[in-house]
Design an enzyme around this catalytic site. Structure first.
Site, PDB file in Angstrom:
ATOM      1  N   GLN B  34      35.826  74.702  43.422  1.00 16.03           N
ATOM      2  CA  GLN B  34      34.677  74.282  44.215  1.00 16.03           C
ATOM      3  C   GLN B  34      34.286  75.386  45.196  1.00 16.03           C
ATOM      4  OE1 GLN B  34      36.495  70.667  45.532  1.00 16.03           O
ATOM      5  NE2 GLN B  34      38.194  71.723  46.507  1.00 16.03           N
ATOM      6  N   ASP B  89      42.961  69.827  54.072  1.00 13.41           N
ATOM      7  CA  ASP B  89      42.736  70.314  55.441  1.00 13.41           C
ATOM      8  C   ASP B  89      43.935  70.030  56.342  1.00 13.41           C
ATOM      9  OD1 ASP B  89      42.500  67.631  56.548  1.00 13.41           O
ATOM     10  OD2 ASP B  89      40.481  67.567  55.731  1.00 13.41           O
ATOM     11  N   ASP B 109      47.324  69.076  47.057  1.00 12.78           N
ATOM     12  CA  ASP B 109      45.887  69.316  46.883  1.00 12.78           C
ATOM     13  C   ASP B 109      45.721  70.373  45.795  1.00 12.78           C
ATOM     14  OD1 ASP B 109      43.173  69.026  49.016  1.00 12.78           O
ATOM     15  OD2 ASP B 109      43.111  70.365  47.282  1.00 12.78           O
ATOM     16  N   ASP B 140      47.780  69.795  40.634  1.00 14.21           N
ATOM     17  CA  ASP B 140      46.945  68.688  40.181  1.00 14.21           C
ATOM     18  C   ASP B 140      47.551  67.359  40.637  1.00 14.21           C
ATOM     19  OD1 ASP B 140      45.471  66.826  38.843  1.00 14.21           O
ATOM     20  OD2 ASP B 140      46.065  67.459  36.830  1.00 14.21           O
ATOM     21  N   GLY B 141      46.850  66.651  41.500  1.00 12.74           N
ATOM     22  CA  GLY B 141      47.369  65.398  42.048  1.00 12.74           C
ATOM     23  C   GLY B 141      47.548  64.322  40.991  1.00 12.74           C
ATOM     24  N   ASP B 159      43.445  61.181  49.796  1.00 12.89           N
ATOM     25  CA  ASP B 159      42.515  61.760  50.769  1.00 12.89           C
ATOM     26  C   ASP B 159      41.652  62.753  50.006  1.00 12.89           C
ATOM     27  OD1 ASP B 159      41.233  63.054  52.813  1.00 12.89           O
ATOM     28  OD2 ASP B 159      43.048  63.703  53.850  1.00 12.89           O
ATOM     29  N   THR B 161      37.866  64.095  47.989  1.00 11.92           N
ATOM     30  CA  THR B 161      36.420  64.213  48.100  1.00 11.92           C
ATOM     31  C   THR B 161      35.789  63.033  47.355  1.00 11.92           C
ATOM     32  OG1 THR B 161      36.525  65.681  46.193  1.00 11.92           O
ATOM     33  CG2 THR B 161      36.410  66.721  48.352  1.00 11.92           C
ATOM     34  N   PRO B 166      36.102  67.538  41.032  1.00 12.62           N
ATOM     35  CA  PRO B 166      37.560  67.529  40.903  1.00 12.62           C
ATOM     36  C   PRO B 166      38.191  66.176  41.227  1.00 12.62           C
ATOM     37  CG  PRO B 166      36.834  69.387  42.267  1.00 12.62           C
ATOM     38  CD  PRO B 166      35.627  68.556  41.976  1.00 12.62           C
TER      39      PRO B 166
END
Lengths: 283, 283
Positions: B34, B89, B109, B140-141, B159, B161, B166
């Site tokens: 991204q 983050d 993440d 990869d979660g 948590d 997007t 993704p």
């Protein structure tokens, strides 16, 4: 400003913006006081702007109108006489009149054109305008409150635009003194008090002016409001010493429907986030 | 898009926009997943965008990070092992690690660049990254949860997007099945669940997918979040049949400071507005 079919309000005070995608402008009028514009949006129904600031959308106005009225009306023991200063879209008036105990509700907005536009583009907000208990005036709210008979009003709701332009005089000591005099001893003043995140200084200054006018107890209630800057708004209640316990049983048994307000939402709003409580000296 | 020094996110799904006034772009990186951009704003500190969507501002991220973590951690009887999927983050990780009982917190993440940008432009969110209990993975979660030992995790916090790009695979039955298997019997899944005003259909669809994966009890908690569309956001908790009474006494006596979360805010958020409760079949 607009970009293709997106309409934005840049809120300079906080450096943030809110916007809606619109299909077209439906109407525009320059009243003696302000410019009123109506847009048809793609997802939010109609949108009213006053001097470029988002005022009302069909979709989310219930949040503001319910929170400007029901917490105060369920906090007062038996509100009979209510005065709304501003509120020309008539949405707050409609909510106030849902309370069967209210005997008289005066709405005094300086700008008749706001109400004419609301009748045309937000007819659902005006559905109680014909109620025999409603009195709709187009006059100066500052003068109206100054001339109100002392001790004659149970609740004054100041449903105004931001404290610039026509509404500037609705946020200072002189106006609040008029409200204080007009209210009965157990009366309540309600003022829309902007964003609890970015305008805490305004809330503090407003409370200070209310204090100079004689009010001694305050309560700020936050609520979501997507069409206003930051999407998070508040109203502030002021009294002459009484607390803010509300008629919880009555609120639970209220004889009308709401979309946002409930006794539990009311209780929840009474618990301020620590950063707000601290800023307001309640932490 | 930008207009002079205003930066907007047009949220097509809901026809609404959010914007901030910015001084300049501080950084930009195109990761394998991204585009990440960092702006310096005039009033909100730094702002991170991912593929054009506002993700974090210095000023208001505490709302989201506190509400994604503390309600779940105070609902679980004794959370020791927490997995955060996404959350690059590191703000959610920081909040999770405030709980002294947590023995291990894994953050997984897919995009290392999000964390690198956070370390540089939101260092306060990364201040617990060196905690001995923290494990920070860039992977990869979906695969991470699929490979998790069954019954090994107390809380999974997704948590992510928005459910496009993704993060699309983090909102469906297959992923929720992995979470269900990895969680202990009294475990809790937390998913950020978008705007309760305009994305109720998404919340309903997400709950349905969670239900297909075996979760049977749900709780959606709304909270303000100015930098996300409509300024009003939510998280949804899912369990394997247990309720959502929380350790209220512990929350009141929590050994750390918060800016938004309190036991009373938690209780308040549990009372859904009628229009939300009705849409979710809880009215």
């Amino acid at each position: 400003m607009t970009d293709a079919n997106w309409l934005y309000e840049n809120f300079d005070t906080a450096g943030s913006a809110i916007g809606f995608r619109v299909n077209k402008k439906l109407d525009e009028v320059q009243s003696p006081f302000q410019k009123i514009e109506i847009y048809e949006s793609t997802d939010w129904g109609n949108v009213m702007l006053i001097d470029g600031a988002m005022m009302v959308t069909t979709r989310d106005n219930f949040l503001y109108h319910e929170m400007m009225s029901h917490p105060a009306l369920f906090t007062h023991a038996a509100p009979k006489t209510v005065v709304i200063i501003g509120g020309g879209d008539c949405g707050t008036l409609r909510e106030v009149l849902r309370h069967p105990g209210v005997e008289k509700a005066v709405q005094c907005d300086i700008d008749e054109q706001v109400t004419r536009m609301a009748e045309k583009y937000f007819p659902e907000l005006c559905e109680s305008n014909g109620d025999a208990r409603a009195e709709i005036l187009f006059d100066d709210g500052i003068a109206y409150m100054a001339n109100c008979a002392p001790g004659s009003v149970d609740i004054v709701i100041v449903d105004s635009t931001d404290p610039v332009g026509p509404a500037e005089g609705l946020f200072n000591k002189a106006f609040f003194e008029s409200c204080h005099r007009a209210l009965k001893d157990d009366g309540i003043l309600v003022q829309q008090s902007e964003s609890p995140l970015v305008l805490l200084d305004l809330i503090k200054a407003m409370r200070a002016e209310m204090g100079k006018a004689g009010f001694t107890t305050f309560q700020t209630l936050p609520f979501p409001q997507p069409c206003y800057p930051t999407g998070w708004w508040s109203c502030t209640l002021a009294r002459k010493g009484q607390g803010f316990d509300f008629r919880e049983a009555d609120a639970r048994a209220k004889p009308f429907e709401t979309l946002y307000y409930t006794a539990d939402i009311h209780k929840g709003a009474q618990s301020l986030p620590p950063f707000v409580a601290k800023a307001l000296g309640e932490g």
